[in-house]
Scaffold this motif. Structure first.
Motif, PDB file in Angstrom:
ATOM      1  N   GLU A 123      28.937   0.426   0.834  1.00  0.00           N
ATOM      2  CA  GLU A 123      29.866   1.403   1.395  1.00  0.00           C
ATOM      3  C   GLU A 123      31.271   1.004   0.959  1.00  0.00           C
ATOM      4  N   LYS A 178      25.541   8.282   1.497  1.00  0.00           N
ATOM      5  CA  LYS A 178      24.304   7.509   1.548  1.00  0.00           C
ATOM      6  C   LYS A 178      23.087   8.411   1.727  1.00  0.00           C
ATOM      7  N   GLY A 237      23.061  -1.414  -2.313  1.00  0.00           N
ATOM      8  CA  GLY A 237      23.905  -0.275  -1.956  1.00  0.00           C
ATOM      9  C   GLY A 237      25.110  -0.747  -1.163  1.00  0.00           C
ATOM     10  N   TYR A 246      29.455   6.303  -1.421  1.00  0.00           N
ATOM     11  CA  TYR A 246      28.404   5.302  -1.482  1.00  0.00           C
ATOM     12  C   TYR A 246      28.212   4.865  -2.932  1.00  0.00           C
TER      13      TYR A 246
END
Length: 120
Positions: free
Chosen positions: A110, A76, A108, A3
């Motif tokens: 991925e 995360k 944020g 993350y």
């Protein structure tokens, strides 16, 4: 790495050392909270575009530059738990930011592709 938090930040050119000092203090707290790596970057070769660019993304003002930063987290869940704790951290909440946080862009992410050069 599972993350990543990314940031684009407007900073007054004259506040470079204040930005570095602030980053070192805040980044140390995030490392204690579980961040794996934090990278803080000062603009060096950031061209102005015709439609979009880093400068416009933060409404850069006269005498400012743009900083680009990211935080790598193991996952995360670690990031979310750390952010919850940091929201209660007195040092983080009371330390003034040497930039206009209202114009900072953050989010944020991925990772979906990760390439690394093999050591050796």
């Amino acid at each position: 790495m599972a993350y990543v938090d990314g940031f684009v930040i407007p900073v007054k050119v004259g506040d470079r050392q204040a930005f570095i000092d602030h980053a070192r203090q805040m980044d140390a707290i995030m490392i204690e909270e579980g961040a794996l790596r934090i990278v803080e970057c000062w603009a060096d070769d950031v061209p102005e575009g015709k439609q979009t660019d880093f400068h416009r993304s933060v409404d850069r003002q006269e005498g400012e530059t743009v900083c680009f930063s990211w935080i790598e987290w193991p996952d995360k869940a670690t990031r979310d738990a750390a952010f919850a704790r940091m929201g209660q951290n007195e040092v983080m909440m009371k330390t003034p930011m040497p930039f206009d946080g209202k114009r900072m862009i953050f989010g944020g992410f991925e990772p979906i592709v990760l390439l690394e050069k093999a050591n050796g």
